[in-house]
Design a protein around this motif. Structure first.
Motif, PDB file in Angstrom:
ATOM      1  N   MET A  71       0.811  -1.209   0.000  1.00 53.22           N
ATOM      2  CA  MET A  71       0.000   0.000   0.000  1.00 53.22           C
ATOM      3  C   MET A  71       0.849   1.267   0.000  1.00 53.22           C
ATOM      4  SD  MET A  71      -3.209  -0.623  -0.259  1.00 53.22           S
ATOM      5  CE  MET A  71      -3.881   0.962   0.219  1.00 53.22           C
ATOM      6  N   CYS A  72       2.045   1.198   0.577  1.00 53.71           N
ATOM      7  CA  CYS A  72       2.866   2.400   0.755  1.00 53.71           C
ATOM      8  C   CYS A  72       4.040   2.486  -0.207  1.00 53.71           C
ATOM      9  CB  CYS A  72       3.377   2.475   2.202  1.00 53.71           C
ATOM     10  SG  CYS A  72       2.061   2.554   3.425  1.00 53.71           S
ATOM     11  N   PHE A  73       4.212   1.495  -1.069  1.00 53.44           N
ATOM     12  CA  PHE A  73       5.365   1.514  -1.967  1.00 53.44           C
ATOM     13  C   PHE A  73       5.220   2.567  -3.057  1.00 53.44           C
ATOM     14  CE2 PHE A  73       7.303   0.035  -5.980  1.00 53.44           C
ATOM     15  CZ  PHE A  73       8.623   0.150  -5.604  1.00 53.44           C
ATOM     16  N   ASP A  74       4.056   2.603  -3.728  1.00 54.47           N
ATOM     17  CA  ASP A  74       3.912   3.528  -4.847  1.00 54.47           C
ATOM     18  C   ASP A  74       2.728   4.476  -4.695  1.00 54.47           C
ATOM     19  OD1 ASP A  74       2.049   1.565  -5.146  1.00 54.47           O
ATOM     20  OD2 ASP A  74       2.672   0.933  -7.139  1.00 54.47           O
ATOM     21  N   LEU A  75       2.099   4.515  -3.507  1.00 52.46           N
ATOM     22  CA  LEU A  75       1.139   5.573  -3.152  1.00 52.46           C
ATOM     23  C   LEU A  75       0.049   5.774  -4.204  1.00 52.46           C
ATOM     24  CD1 LEU A  75       3.786   8.115  -1.843  1.00 52.46           C
ATOM     25  CD2 LEU A  75       2.466   6.490  -0.498  1.00 52.46           C
ATOM     26  N   GLY A  76      -0.697   4.746  -4.471  1.00 51.96           N
ATOM     27  CA  GLY A  76      -1.769   4.824  -5.456  1.00 51.96           C
ATOM     28  C   GLY A  76      -1.410   4.227  -6.798  1.00 51.96           C
ATOM     29  N   GLY A  77      -0.175   3.715  -6.927  1.00 47.76           N
ATOM     30  CA  GLY A  77       0.258   3.104  -8.167  1.00 47.76           C
ATOM     31  C   GLY A  77      -0.165   1.659  -8.283  1.00 47.76           C
ATOM     32  N   PRO A  78       0.455   0.903  -9.199  1.00 48.80           N
ATOM     33  CA  PRO A  78       0.031  -0.478  -9.454  1.00 48.80           C
ATOM     34  C   PRO A  78       0.065  -1.390  -8.233  1.00 48.80           C
ATOM     35  CG  PRO A  78       1.436   0.293 -11.223  1.00 48.80           C
ATOM     36  CD  PRO A  78       1.468   1.355 -10.171  1.00 48.80           C
ATOM     37  N   PHE A 103      -6.065  15.994   6.128  1.00 50.32           N
ATOM     38  CA  PHE A 103      -7.398  15.583   5.693  1.00 50.32           C
ATOM     39  C   PHE A 103      -7.322  14.430   4.704  1.00 50.32           C
ATOM     40  CE2 PHE A 103     -10.952  15.858   2.681  1.00 50.32           C
ATOM     41  CZ  PHE A 103     -12.024  15.726   3.564  1.00 50.32           C
ATOM     42  N   LEU A 104      -6.350  14.490   3.775  1.00 57.26           N
ATOM     43  CA  LEU A 104      -6.226  13.426   2.782  1.00 57.26           C
ATOM     44  C   LEU A 104      -5.936  12.083   3.454  1.00 57.26           C
ATOM     45  CD1 LEU A 104      -4.157  15.309   0.054  1.00 57.26           C
ATOM     46  CD2 LEU A 104      -6.602  14.787   0.027  1.00 57.26           C
ATOM     47  N   GLY A 105      -5.034  12.080   4.416  1.00 58.50           N
ATOM     48  CA  GLY A 105      -4.727  10.847   5.121  1.00 58.50           C
ATOM     49  C   GLY A 105      -5.910  10.334   5.913  1.00 58.50           C
ATOM     50  N   ALA A 106      -6.592  11.238   6.605  1.00 63.26           N
ATOM     51  CA  ALA A 106      -7.755  10.829   7.389  1.00 63.26           C
ATOM     52  C   ALA A 106      -8.856  10.271   6.508  1.00 63.26           C
ATOM     53  CB  ALA A 106      -8.282  12.015   8.197  1.00 63.26           C
ATOM     54  N   SER A 107      -8.855  10.649   5.222  1.00 64.12           N
ATOM     55  CA  SER A 107      -9.883  10.188   4.281  1.00 64.12           C
ATOM     56  C   SER A 107      -9.444   8.963   3.484  1.00 64.12           C
ATOM     57  CB  SER A 107     -10.247  11.327   3.319  1.00 64.12           C
ATOM     58  OG  SER A 107     -10.680  12.463   4.025  1.00 64.12           O
ATOM     59  N   PHE A 108      -8.266   8.378   3.817  1.00 66.01           N
ATOM     60  CA  PHE A 108      -7.725   7.230   3.093  1.00 66.01           C
ATOM     61  C   PHE A 108      -7.430   7.579   1.639  1.00 66.01           C
ATOM     62  CE2 PHE A 108      -8.664   2.815   1.153  1.00 66.01           C
ATOM     63  CZ  PHE A 108      -7.329   2.480   1.167  1.00 66.01           C
ATOM     64  N   ILE A 109      -6.697   8.676   1.434  1.00 60.44           N
ATOM     65  CA  ILE A 109      -6.233   9.061   0.104  1.00 60.44           C
ATOM     66  C   ILE A 109      -4.718   9.064   0.155  1.00 60.44           C
ATOM     67  CG2 ILE A 109      -6.279  10.836  -1.701  1.00 60.44           C
ATOM     68  CD1 ILE A 109      -8.975  11.747  -0.610  1.00 60.44           C
ATOM     69  N   SER A 110      -4.118   7.925  -0.190  1.00 59.73           N
ATOM     70  CA  SER A 110      -2.666   7.769  -0.087  1.00 59.73           C
ATOM     71  C   SER A 110      -1.916   8.750  -0.976  1.00 59.73           C
ATOM     72  CB  SER A 110      -2.261   6.338  -0.465  1.00 59.73           C
ATOM     73  OG  SER A 110      -2.926   5.388   0.331  1.00 59.73           O
ATOM     74  N   GLU A 111      -2.556   9.185  -2.052  1.00 64.76           N
ATOM     75  CA  GLU A 111      -1.892  10.088  -2.993  1.00 64.76           C
ATOM     76  C   GLU A 111      -1.501  11.416  -2.355  1.00 64.76           C
ATOM     77  OE1 GLU A 111      -4.325   7.249  -5.453  1.00 64.76           O
ATOM     78  OE2 GLU A 111      -4.509   8.298  -3.551  1.00 64.76           O
ATOM     79  N   GLY A 112      -2.009  11.710  -1.162  1.00 66.38           N
ATOM     80  CA  GLY A 112      -1.631  12.942  -0.477  1.00 66.38           C
ATOM     81  C   GLY A 112      -0.151  13.025  -0.158  1.00 66.38           C
ATOM     82  N   ALA A 113       0.553  11.885  -0.183  1.00 62.97           N
ATOM     83  CA  ALA A 113       1.997  11.884   0.100  1.00 62.97           C
ATOM     84  C   ALA A 113       2.842  11.948  -1.163  1.00 62.97           C
ATOM     85  CB  ALA A 113       2.363  10.632   0.906  1.00 62.97           C
ATOM     86  N   ILE A 114       2.223  11.945  -2.335  1.00 65.30           N
ATOM     87  CA  ILE A 114       2.993  11.914  -3.583  1.00 65.30           C
ATOM     88  C   ILE A 114       3.908  13.128  -3.742  1.00 65.30           C
ATOM     89  CG2 ILE A 114       2.744  12.118  -6.093  1.00 65.30           C
ATOM     90  CD1 ILE A 114       0.546  10.067  -5.976  1.00 65.30           C
ATOM     91  N   PRO A 115       3.477  14.371  -3.443  1.00 68.55           N
ATOM     92  CA  PRO A 115       4.408  15.503  -3.600  1.00 68.55           C
ATOM     93  C   PRO A 115       5.687  15.330  -2.792  1.00 68.55           C
ATOM     94  CG  PRO A 115       2.167  16.300  -3.310  1.00 68.55           C
ATOM     95  CD  PRO A 115       2.138  14.830  -3.040  1.00 68.55           C
ATOM     96  N   PHE A 116       5.589  14.751  -1.613  1.00 68.18           N
ATOM     97  CA  PHE A 116       6.765  14.537  -0.777  1.00 68.18           C
ATOM     98  C   PHE A 116       7.654  13.436  -1.373  1.00 68.18           C
ATOM     99  CE2 PHE A 116       3.298  16.097   1.826  1.00 68.18           C
ATOM    100  CZ  PHE A 116       3.882  17.118   2.549  1.00 68.18           C
ATOM    101  N   PRO A 131      10.825   4.628   1.559  1.00 70.65           N
ATOM    102  CA  PRO A 131      11.160   3.595   2.556  1.00 70.65           C
ATOM    103  C   PRO A 131      10.542   3.863   3.923  1.00 70.65           C
ATOM    104  CG  PRO A 131      13.106   4.217   1.301  1.00 70.65           C
ATOM    105  CD  PRO A 131      12.042   5.201   0.946  1.00 70.65           C
ATOM    106  N   ALA A 132      10.529   5.131   4.330  1.00 71.25           N
ATOM    107  CA  ALA A 132       9.912   5.458   5.621  1.00 71.25           C
ATOM    108  C   ALA A 132       8.418   5.157   5.601  1.00 71.25           C
ATOM    109  CB  ALA A 132      10.155   6.933   5.953  1.00 71.25           C
ATOM    110  N   SER A 133       7.759   5.455   4.496  1.00 73.96           N
ATOM    111  CA  SER A 133       6.321   5.166   4.381  1.00 73.96           C
ATOM    112  C   SER A 133       6.060   3.667   4.432  1.00 73.96           C
ATOM    113  CB  SER A 133       5.771   5.748   3.080  1.00 73.96           C
ATOM    114  OG  SER A 133       5.883   7.150   3.059  1.00 73.96           O
ATOM    115  N   MET A 134       6.893   2.897   3.753  1.00 76.41           N
ATOM    116  CA  MET A 134       6.720   1.446   3.758  1.00 76.41           C
ATOM    117  C   MET A 134       6.905   0.873   5.166  1.00 76.41           C
ATOM    118  SD  MET A 134       8.711   0.500   0.204  1.00 76.41           S
ATOM    119  CE  MET A 134       8.466  -1.271   0.395  1.00 76.41           C
ATOM    120  N   ALA A 135       7.859   1.405   5.911  1.00 69.79           N
ATOM    121  CA  ALA A 135       8.068   0.920   7.281  1.00 69.79           C
ATOM    122  C   ALA A 135       6.839   1.183   8.138  1.00 69.79           C
ATOM    123  CB  ALA A 135       9.304   1.591   7.877  1.00 69.79           C
TER     124      ALA A 135
END
Length: 724
Positions: free
Chosen positions: A548-555, A617-630, A640-644
């Motif tokens: 779920m955290c490897f590609d943040l909304g990707g495949p 808000f994006l995280g609280a709403s289960f929208i992983s793409e909110g971390a893509i800019p970072f 790697p930190a997200s995956m951990a």
């Protein structure tokens, strides 16, 4: 154009050794001129665009570009690298680098000028003159198309005959036309609002290109003979569409390359450039008279149905730039064989170049089906979840609301929600199968795919059955399309023959060949999920959290999510635990980035701190793409930190035996979660893990960087190195 590039934006001795450092060096010049307000934010946008598709072109050209809210005015910076920089071009490094910066709301006029530049980059005379330019002023004037560029182009090309231009086999060239003007019928800008082009091609502002009949041919000549002739003695006619994600550069480069190849082959060609500044539609009579169609694109072709029933070559925009002659030859071959449908993945979910492996294509086909299924999951799942919240779990035994409904009873309203959600869920497998087939074979695959999905439901093959039915349906249609079809049947192939044969073959295979084994496998998987407990459940939670955290909304993220929602179609204790773990892990990355920017804001740019506020808000709403800019700005630390953190949350959610009946909703469906307090603890633990690791890794990087002047923002530190 002169206001878009000045001598201060030109570096004729670019010393960068990577595309990232080249973009930073040129962007720093934009910052110094007040054209870019946030260096790191702009570079993150450039990196995100580069991640979609390499921007290197054959002939030693690199053209990184993007739209960005950090750009104040359309700007072009140019660098010439003595040693060359790898931008992913097939023929090696680039020595001419153009960084194009367009504001998020750039007007059509500026984008039209940029598109003209993109087309000129396909002309050897222009690039040879740039390689021979002796001063930044000469290069800027040449690019801007100012009067002095004419003399510079002629003199410089002669003077540089033994230099880099000669090394590439380029000869001196005549003066170049002014940029932004229409030098010949083959140039255009992207023209503005959509409209239908008349047969008489408009002189300016059109996105549909004039016909090209061969060397020296007039734009509208149609009776030319030669190598491009069709059997009836008329020139072979092709219509084409080009487009790229930003619609600034590659769209027009592909159009120019195709037109040059058509001229050499004597092919009668008209191109529709679907760029950022709008597009002018090909005239219906041009499409009707075309012998074949070429799509060179990386975004969906708008109104693709206009081209139904034509032999079609469908590929990426880079192929249109790098091998246009091959595409036109392939179009001719398909027309000769009578192929009337697309043999590559649909433009909505393309699998890329034909050179891509079957693994990449298979992944894209499956993601096509999942992406269309998700809205049904969200709507149906949330309706069912609300029904349980209002009427309790026994609401699944309520009679049909068509026969019994009391307006004043909450149980009746709960039953209405439950039964409506159940109907939406009933479409999951057919929609999945239908759009997998669509991803493979375009519209002719829809009916066989839906039929195969319905058969999967009938024989209880479930989610796995839908996957296989979609692949069978798409494969069947593709196989039939490869047959030589009589001319009289071509018109009815997409709407009658292909759906008929595809549906019959798919249903036969699902009912009598593969259906029962798949149904047995589906039942075994359901039983396994039902029995998950202890260490096995925790390990599965770790794996799902990592995905779920490897590609943040990707495949990979979508695969994990599809696995979870597939279990909701036949809910049991195990599948509900999986759904809970997947949603919890997907909430971690944006929540962690929001927490990290709050605790240690100095480690982040101003733009990232603003994104951090929205990430709560994006995280609280289960929208992983909110971390893509970072992740785009600093992938080796954020991902790697997200995956951990996702692994920690997934494991704890499974260990705490949390369950979830809703496929979406984040913290807003907490009342529908089993063991909600422990669920929140699992999310908090993963969020703290990721935030702590990001702060630690970024802090170590800052210690290794040279100190910046006191009081400057991170985004103003133009000498800080790019993310490693």
């Amino acid at each position: 154009m002169s206001e878009m590039i000045t001598p201060e934006l030109v570096d004729l001795d670019l010393s960068a050794d990577s595309k990232e450092s080249a973009a930073r060096a040129l962007a720093e010049r934009m910052v110094e001129r007040g054209r870019v307000t946030d260096l790191d934010g702009f570079l993150a946008d450039v990196a995100a665009r580069e991640a979609q598709m390499p921007t290197g072109l054959e002939g030693g050209i690199g053209i990184p570009h993007c739209r960005s809210p950090h750009v104040t005015t359309p700007t072009l910076a140019f660098g010439r690298s003595p040693s060359g920089i790898d931008f992913g071009a097939p023929d090696g490094p680039a020595d001419l680098i153009f960084l194009i910066a367009a504001p998020a709301g750039a007007d059509d006029a500026h984008l039209s000028i940029l598109s003209t530049l993109a087309r000129r980059l396909m002309q050897p005379a222009f690039t040879a003159a740039l390689r021979a330019a002796a001063t930044p002023s000469e290069a800027a004037a040449l690019i801007a198309g100012e009067p002095m560029a004419t003399a510079t182009a002629g003199a410089g090309a002669e003077a540089g005959a033994g230099s880099q231009a000669a090394a590439r086999g380029l000869s001196p060239t005549p003066p170049l036309p002014e940029l932004g003007h229409r030098p010949s019928p083959r140039s255009s800008n992207a023209g503005g609002a959509e409209k239908t082009a008349s047969p008489a091609f408009e002189a300016l502002g059109s996105g549909a290109e004039p016909r090209v009949g061969g060397p020296g041919a007039e734009p509208t000549v149609s009776g030319r003979g030669g190598v491009g002739e069709s059997p009836a003695g008329q020139p072979f006619r092709v219509v084409a569409v080009t487009s790229c994600p930003t619609g600034i550069a590659h769209t027009y480069m592909a159009a120019e390359a195709l037109q040059q190849a058509a001229t050499e082959a004597g092919i009668d060609l008209r191109v529709e450039t679907q760029g950022s500044a709008g597009f002018t539609r090909l005239a219906p009579e041009d499409i009707a008279s075309a012998d074949a169609v070429v799509f060179a694109h990386d975004v969906p072709v708008r109104d693709r149905a206009r081209f139904a029933g034509k032999p079609t070559v469908d590929t990426g925009v880079k192929a249109g730039i790098n091998r246009p002659a091959e595409l036109l030859a392939e179009a001719r071959d398909k027309a000769a064989r009578g192929e009337v449908a697309d043999h590559t993945p649909t433009p909505v979910e393309r699998a890329g170049e034909e050179a891509d492996g079957y693994g990449a294509k298979l992944r894209t086909w499956l993601m096509s089906g999942v992406s269309y299924m998700v809205p049904f999951v969200a709507a149906g799942g949330l309706l069912i979840a609300l029904a349980f919240a209002i009427g309790g779990y026994e609401i699944n035994t309520a009679p049909s609301v068509a026969e019994h409904f009391v307006w004043t009873e909450s149980a009746s309203w709960a039953a209405l929600l439950f039964q409506t959600g159940g109907l939406a869920f009933g479409f999951l497998v057919p929609v999945l199968a239908g759009y997998i087939a669509y991803g493979m074979a375009d519209r002719p695959g829809l009916v066989p795919g839906f039929v195969g999905g319905a058969v999967a439901l009938t024989i209880n093959a479930g989610f796995l059955g839908g996957l296989i039915a979609g692949l069978l349906a798409g494969g069947t249609v593709l196989a039939v399309q490869r047959l030589r079809i009589p001319t009289a049947l071509r018109g009815i192939m997409p709407v009658v023959v292909l759906p008929l044969i595809g549906s019959a073959v798919t249903a036969f295979l699902m009912f009598l060949v593969v259906g029962k084994p798949v149904a047995s496998l589906q039942q075994a998987l359901t039983d396994w999920l039902s029995g998950l407990s202890g260490a096995n459940a925790v390990i599965l939670g770790v794996i799902l959290g990592l995905m779920m955290c490897f590609d943040l909304g990707g495949p990979l993220n979508k695969v994990a999510y599809a696995f979870a929602i597939g279990g909701l179609a036949t809910p049991n204790e195990g599948s509900l635990k999986v759904m809970a773990a997947v949603m919890a892990a997907g909430m971690v990355p944006p929540l962690a980035m929001a927490l990290a920017t709050t605790l240690r804001g100095r480690l982040f740019s101003k733009t990232e701190r603003e994104n951090g506020k929205a990430a709560w808000f994006l995280g609280a709403s289960f929208i992983s793409e909110g971390a893509i800019p970072f992740a785009a700005a600093d992938p080796l630390r954020v991902i790697p930190a997200s995956m951990a953190g996702g692994a920690v949350t997934g494991a704890l959610s499974m260990a705490f035996e949390c369950t979830l009946r809703a496929p979406h909703g984040g913290i807003f469906v907490i009342p529908l979660i089993g063991n909600p307090l422990l669920y929140l603890i699992a999310i908090a633990a993963g969020t703290a893990t990721t935030a702590g690791l990001v702060v630690l890794l970024k802090g170590l990087r800052k210690q290794a960087e040279p100190a910046a002047p006191a009081g400057t923002e991170p985004s103003d530190r133009t000498k800080v190195t790019a993310a490693a």
